[in-house]
Motif scaffolding. Structure first.
Motif, short mmCIF file in Angstrom:
data_model
loop_
_atom_site.label_atom_id
_atom_site.label_comp_id
_atom_site.label_asym_id
_atom_site.label_seq_id
_atom_site.Cartn_x
_atom_site.Cartn_y
_atom_site.Cartn_z
N SER A 91 0.80 -1.22 0.00
CA SER A 91 0.00 0.00 0.00
C SER A 91 0.83 1.26 0.00
O SER A 91 0.43 2.27 -0.58
CB SER A 91 -0.93 0.01 1.21
OG SER A 91 -1.82 -1.07 1.13
N ASP A 380 -9.10 2.08 3.62
CA ASP A 380 -9.05 1.82 2.18
C ASP A 380 -10.29 1.01 1.79
O ASP A 380 -10.29 -0.22 1.84
CB ASP A 380 -7.75 1.05 1.86
CG ASP A 380 -7.58 0.81 0.38
OD1 ASP A 380 -8.43 1.30 -0.40
OD2 ASP A 380 -6.60 0.15 0.01
N LYS A 382 -11.70 0.42 -0.97
CA LYS A 382 -11.59 -0.43 -2.15
C LYS A 382 -11.19 -1.86 -1.72
O LYS A 382 -11.70 -2.83 -2.23
CB LYS A 382 -10.50 0.13 -3.08
CG LYS A 382 -11.03 0.42 -4.48
CD LYS A 382 -9.90 0.69 -5.42
CE LYS A 382 -9.65 2.17 -5.61
NZ LYS A 382 -8.42 2.46 -6.34
N THR A 383 -10.29 -1.96 -0.76
CA THR A 383 -9.81 -3.27 -0.32
C THR A 383 -10.69 -3.83 0.79
O THR A 383 -11.03 -5.00 0.79
CB THR A 383 -8.36 -3.14 0.21
OG1 THR A 383 -7.61 -2.42 -0.73
CG2 THR A 383 -7.74 -4.49 0.45
N ARG B 20 5.53 1.24 -6.77
CA ARG B 20 4.39 2.17 -6.77
C ARG B 20 3.44 1.82 -5.63
O ARG B 20 2.93 0.70 -5.60
CB ARG B 20 3.62 2.07 -8.09
CG ARG B 20 4.25 2.90 -9.19
CD ARG B 20 3.54 2.65 -10.50
NE ARG B 20 4.09 3.53 -11.52
CZ ARG B 20 3.57 4.71 -11.81
NH1 ARG B 20 2.50 5.14 -11.18
NH2 ARG B 20 4.12 5.45 -12.74
N LYS B 22 0.17 1.22 -3.72
CA LYS B 22 -1.13 0.84 -4.28
C LYS B 22 -2.25 1.73 -3.76
O LYS B 22 -3.26 1.94 -4.43
CB LYS B 22 -1.40 -0.63 -3.90
CG LYS B 22 -2.48 -1.28 -4.74
CD LYS B 22 -2.77 -2.68 -4.23
CE LYS B 22 -4.23 -3.00 -4.35
NZ LYS B 22 -4.65 -4.10 -3.50
N VAL B 23 -2.07 2.23 -2.55
CA VAL B 23 -3.14 3.01 -1.93
C VAL B 23 -3.28 4.36 -2.65
O VAL B 23 -2.30 4.92 -3.14
CB VAL B 23 -2.85 3.20 -0.41
CG1 VAL B 23 -1.82 4.28 -0.16
CG2 VAL B 23 -4.12 3.47 0.36
N GLU B 24 -4.53 4.82 -2.77
CA GLU B 24 -4.78 6.09 -3.44
C GLU B 24 -4.26 7.22 -2.56
O GLU B 24 -4.67 7.35 -1.40
CB GLU B 24 -6.30 6.24 -3.65
CG GLU B 24 -6.64 7.20 -4.76
CD GLU B 24 -8.15 7.28 -4.93
OE1 GLU B 24 -8.68 8.38 -4.83
OE2 GLU B 24 -8.77 6.20 -5.13
N MET B 25 -3.35 8.03 -3.12
CA MET B 25 -2.70 9.07 -2.30
C MET B 25 -3.61 10.29 -2.11
O MET B 25 -3.47 11.31 -2.79
CB MET B 25 -1.38 9.49 -2.93
CG MET B 25 -0.28 8.49 -2.73
SD MET B 25 0.26 8.45 -1.03
CE MET B 25 1.17 6.93 -1.00
N SER B 26 -4.54 10.16 -1.19
CA SER B 26 -5.43 11.29 -0.90
C SER B 26 -4.66 12.33 -0.08
O SER B 26 -3.53 12.08 0.35
CB SER B 26 -6.64 10.80 -0.12
OG SER B 26 -6.20 10.31 1.12
N LYS B 30 -1.29 11.72 2.27
CA LYS B 30 -0.05 12.48 2.05
C LYS B 30 0.34 13.22 3.33
O LYS B 30 1.52 13.25 3.71
CB LYS B 30 -0.25 13.48 0.90
CG LYS B 30 -0.08 12.86 -0.47
CD LYS B 30 -0.23 13.92 -1.54
CE LYS B 30 -0.24 13.28 -2.90
NZ LYS B 30 -0.72 14.17 -3.93
#
Lengths: 422, 59
Positions: A91, A380, A382-383, B20, B22-26, B30
């Motif tokens: 992640s 998260d 999504k997961t 990279r 995987k988690v969306e960098m909101s 950050k």
């Protein structure tokens, strides 16, 4: 007739739930009771000796704290089927992954040394030489893991968890005043005001309740046991039950030292056991046996936490359901950690005080990161889907995590600079 | 020697696999990661300071 049929139905339902619980019980109970490791026993013994029953209320607060943090690892493990180290790598990328993995390796190894120190000093009370204790423990732990089944390992670990309850008869043997325990212990109070000594001991109690290895261990354990989403409810119950038992054991230790050693300065649990033997031989002996068991349980869990984490990242087979041929690196890292840590207390003049100081400081560098990652991972959606944190859970766990970070940081800093908060 | 080579290859492979996040960098993530970096930097500075002050004291 209606009454009997309802009673029959309800009893059957309870028995079914109990059967399900017994099948799933393990990771939560083992991690929580192993949390009362050698360092933990020393902290609780010192708490009782210094402040009597006055801080029992504080220990009770630690039940929800431990539960809310650890139950998140149950959900994360059951949903993602990945250990905590792998979850962080995937992640948050390689930088945070390596940081967590290497920090975990260092803190686990240092903690393992303190477990061996606790075990050798506990058995030394009965005349067992340290080298024999170390050799015996490594041999015993080898037998426990080499059977090639997670189920067997877990049941043996639960057996050692049962032995942790020796503090219960010990507390009854010292004939404490229930009136004083209730009057002094259950009403929140700060004996002597919030001074540096009290603050340090409160922080030490928090530090022994939430440790970085516990997050990694329980999540990997949930995965190795094969818990699924449907098992989360029981897994959470297992964690809550474990949190209650661990704090109950801590309270019984406080009662023992608070009754017989109140006002006596205690530096380690083995000294407390020796002193108690002079007052009440059996109580002292029980404290020493409990200290050995605590060190052993801690060692069993901590060495596995590192090996699981390495296996996850390096892609080695890393399950207790595999044998040595199938998972050579997993078992090699397990024994390497164990043997190198076991040797340290046998070295004459080894810097054991410095190692204890380092455990506190290095744990402080890992704990905030591991806790923040845990909350971020649990958000998260999504997961995690329906098992993601709710806003209420975020408020509760967020508050707990912020408090732990602030207090553990102050604990680490006061360990480095003892006069800074005076 | 071969083991060291294999080990370094493995580490390179791991770094590539997890290059990279995987988690969306909101914004919240950050902010949390930056906070952690600052926190760890301060701790490392404190640790270094402790060791520097310990060495002349000969402890």
């Amino acid at each position: 007739m209606d009454f009997f049929s309802t009673l029959y139905y309800r009893t059957k339902k309870v028995l079914k739930s109990l059967k399900m619980y017994l099948a799933i019980a393990g990771p939560g109970l083992v991690v929580m009771i192993a949390d009362n490791d050698a360092g933990g026993i020393t902290t609780y013994a010192a708490t009782g000796a210094k402040y009597g029953y006055h801080l029992i209320w504080f220990l009770l607060i630690l039940i929800p704290v431990a539960y809310y943090v650890q139950e998140m690892t149950v959900r994360l493990g059951a949903v993602t089927k990945r250990g905590h180290a792998e979850a962080i790598f995937e992640s948050f990328g390689a930088f945070w992954g390596w940081f967590s993995l290497l920090d975990l390796m260092v803190v686990d190894w240092l903690t393992l040394v303190t477990e061996f120190v606790g075990m050798t000093s506990a058995l030394n009370i009965f005349g067992v030489p340290p080298w024999l204790t170390v050799a015996g423990v490594i041999g015993l732990m080898g037998i426990i893991v080499l059977n090639g089944r997670y189920w067997t390992w877990e049941k043996i670990a639960l057996g050692f968890c049962l032995l942790n309850l020796v503090y219960v008869p010990a507390a009854f043997m010292v004939n404490p005043s229930v009136k004083e325990i209730v009057g002094n212990g259950l009403i929140p109070n700060l004996p002597g005001g919030l001074n540096n000594d009290l603050f340090f001991l409160l922080m030490a109690n928090i530090g022994t309740t939430i440790a970085p290895w516990m997050l990694f261990f329980q999540q990997s354990s949930v995965v190795d046991k094969g818990l699924q989403e449907k098992d989360i409810k029981m897994g959470k119950a297992d964690t809550l039950f474990g949190a209650i038992i661990t704090v109950a054991v801590a309270i019984f230790i406080v009662v023992v030292t608070g009754t017989l050693l109140h006002g006596v300065p205690i530096d380690d649990a083995a000294t407390a056991a020796r002193m108690l033997m002079g007052i009440n031989h059996f109580t002292g002996a029980l404290l020493a046996i409990g200290l050995f068991d605590a060190g052993l349980l801690g060692a069993i869990c901590i060495s596995l936490a590192s090996s699981w984490a390495f296996g996850e990242i390096f892609g080695w087979a890393h399950s207790l359901n595999t044998n040595v041929k199938q998972a050579p690196w997993f078992y090699a890292s397990y024994f390497f950690t164990l043997i190198t840590a076991g040797i340290v207390p046998l070295i004459p003049g080894a810097p054991l005080v410095l190692i204890t100081l380092f455990v506190q400081v290095v744990a402080v560098t890992l704990l905030p990161a591991a806790l923040v990652f845990l909350i971020l991972l649990l958000n998260d959606r999504k997961t995690m889907g329906e098992y993601a944190n709710t806003p209420l859970q975020n408020w509760i766990t967020g508050g707990i995590v912020v408090a732990i970070i602030i207090l553990s940081t102050m604990y680490g800093i006061s360990a480095l600079f003892p006069n800074v908060f005076k | 020697m071969r083991i060291i080579k294999q080990f370094s290859e493995k580490i390179r492979e791991i770094n590539a696999r997890y290059a990279r996040p995987k988690v969306e960098m909101s914004r919240a993530i950050k902010f949390s990661l930056t906070g952690l970096r600052i926190y760890l930097f301060v701790l490392v500075v404190l640790l270094l300071y402790k060791f520097i002050t310990l060495i002349p004291a000969g402890k």
